[in-house]
Design a protein around this motif. Structure first.
Motif, mmCIF file in Angstrom:
data_model
loop_
_atom_site.group_PDB
_atom_site.id
_atom_site.type_symbol
_atom_site.label_atom_id
_atom_site.label_comp_id
_atom_site.label_asym_id
_atom_site.label_seq_id
_atom_site.Cartn_x
_atom_site.Cartn_y
_atom_site.Cartn_z
ATOM 1 N N SER A 1 -24.437 -43.471 2.533
ATOM 2 C CA SER A 1 -24.488 -44.867 2.115
ATOM 3 C C SER A 1 -23.120 -45.533 2.211
ATOM 4 O O SER A 1 -22.986 -46.633 2.752
ATOM 5 C CB SER A 1 -25.032 -44.968 0.694
ATOM 6 O OG SER A 1 -25.117 -46.321 0.304
ATOM 7 N N GLY B 1 -30.459 -52.009 -3.926
ATOM 8 C CA GLY B 1 -30.395 -50.640 -4.445
ATOM 9 C C GLY B 1 -30.943 -50.558 -5.855
ATOM 10 O O GLY B 1 -31.677 -49.636 -6.199
ATOM 11 N N THR C 1 -29.806 -41.992 -5.605
ATOM 12 C CA THR C 1 -29.976 -42.320 -7.026
ATOM 13 C C THR C 1 -31.229 -41.675 -7.594
ATOM 14 O O THR C 1 -31.206 -41.109 -8.688
ATOM 15 C CB THR C 1 -30.004 -43.845 -7.209
ATOM 16 O OG1 THR C 1 -28.767 -44.378 -6.735
ATOM 17 C CG2 THR C 1 -30.213 -44.228 -8.660
ATOM 18 N N TRP D 1 -26.429 -55.039 -1.096
ATOM 19 C CA TRP D 1 -26.496 -53.585 -1.225
ATOM 20 C C TRP D 1 -26.796 -53.175 -2.665
ATOM 21 O O TRP D 1 -27.686 -52.365 -2.918
ATOM 22 C CB TRP D 1 -25.179 -52.984 -0.747
ATOM 23 C CG TRP D 1 -25.080 -51.499 -0.834
ATOM 24 C CD1 TRP D 1 -25.645 -50.592 0.012
ATOM 25 C CD2 TRP D 1 -24.366 -50.748 -1.821
ATOM 26 N NE1 TRP D 1 -25.318 -49.316 -0.390
ATOM 27 C CE2 TRP D 1 -24.533 -49.393 -1.511
ATOM 28 C CE3 TRP D 1 -23.597 -51.111 -2.921
ATOM 29 C CZ2 TRP D 1 -23.959 -48.388 -2.275
ATOM 30 C CZ3 TRP D 1 -23.025 -50.099 -3.682
ATOM 31 C CH2 TRP D 1 -23.219 -48.758 -3.348
ATOM 32 N N SER D 2 -26.052 -53.748 -3.594
ATOM 33 C CA SER D 2 -26.250 -53.342 -4.986
ATOM 34 C C SER D 2 -27.566 -53.863 -5.555
ATOM 35 O O SER D 2 -28.258 -53.154 -6.292
ATOM 36 C CB SER D 2 -25.069 -53.788 -5.851
ATOM 37 O OG SER D 2 -24.921 -55.180 -5.838
ATOM 38 N N ILE E 1 -28.646 -48.916 2.145
ATOM 39 C CA ILE E 1 -29.422 -49.143 0.921
ATOM 40 C C ILE E 1 -30.432 -48.016 0.721
ATOM 41 O O ILE E 1 -30.568 -47.479 -0.390
ATOM 42 C CB ILE E 1 -30.116 -50.513 0.966
ATOM 43 C CG1 ILE E 1 -29.070 -51.635 0.921
ATOM 44 C CG2 ILE E 1 -31.127 -50.658 -0.175
ATOM 45 C CD1 ILE E 1 -29.616 -53.001 1.319
ATOM 46 N N GLU F 1 -28.664 -44.913 -0.455
ATOM 47 C CA GLU F 1 -28.217 -45.052 -1.846
ATOM 48 C C GLU F 1 -29.388 -44.898 -2.814
ATOM 49 O O GLU F 1 -29.266 -44.236 -3.843
ATOM 50 C CB GLU F 1 -27.530 -46.411 -2.030
ATOM 51 C CG GLU F 1 -26.840 -46.573 -3.363
ATOM 52 C CD GLU F 1 -27.723 -47.191 -4.427
ATOM 53 O OE1 GLU F 1 -27.480 -46.920 -5.611
ATOM 54 O OE2 GLU F 1 -28.655 -47.938 -4.077
ATOM 55 N N VAL F 2 -30.516 -45.479 -2.487
ATOM 56 C CA VAL F 2 -31.699 -45.353 -3.350
ATOM 57 C C VAL F 2 -32.177 -43.895 -3.389
ATOM 58 O O VAL F 2 -32.486 -43.370 -4.464
ATOM 59 C CB VAL F 2 -32.825 -46.306 -2.893
ATOM 60 C CG1 VAL F 2 -34.135 -46.005 -3.610
ATOM 61 C CG2 VAL F 2 -32.407 -47.757 -3.112
#
Length: 108
Positions: free
Chosen positions: A42, A66, A17, A62-63, A10, A13-14
């Motif tokens: 990730s 995130g 992004t 996770w989503s 996570i 991924e953050v």
């Protein structure tokens, strides 16, 4: 251990992004490299977690985290507004993950 890997997935991924925005359409090398590395890390970590835990709830965690992490990071790093409706939306996302886990959990 899978939860530690999930937390790292996570975080990666953050970071990816948020770096996507900072890359300015991939015109800045540093943030662009963080995007590529962050998403790769990730997904590798997420794949590892999915060998031990159920896919539906893990993907929801996770989503959702995130999404909330990107929302908070955008507000802190880029001065994006955190309006009441967006804060309520983030809370609803987290509540949805909690309900999903109460319905079946993440353990195989």
């Amino acid at each position: 251990m899978p939860y530690v890997l999930l937390a790292l997935a996570i975080a990666a991924e953050v970071a990816a992004t948020l770096s996507l925005r900072a890359s300015e359409n991939f015109s800045r090398l540093g943030p662009s490299l963080i995007v590529a590395a962050g998403y790769l890390i990730s997904f590798v970590l997420l794949a590892k977690v999915l060998t031990r835990l159920n896919v539906g709830p893990v993907y929801a965690i996770w989503s959702a985290l995130g999404t909330v992490g990107a929302f908070v990071g955008g507000a802190l790093l880029f001065g994006e507004q955190a309006r009441p409706a967006t804060v309520i939306g983030a809370a609803i996302v987290i509540a949805g993950v909690i309900v999903m886990n109460l319905g079946g959990g993440v353990h195989q």
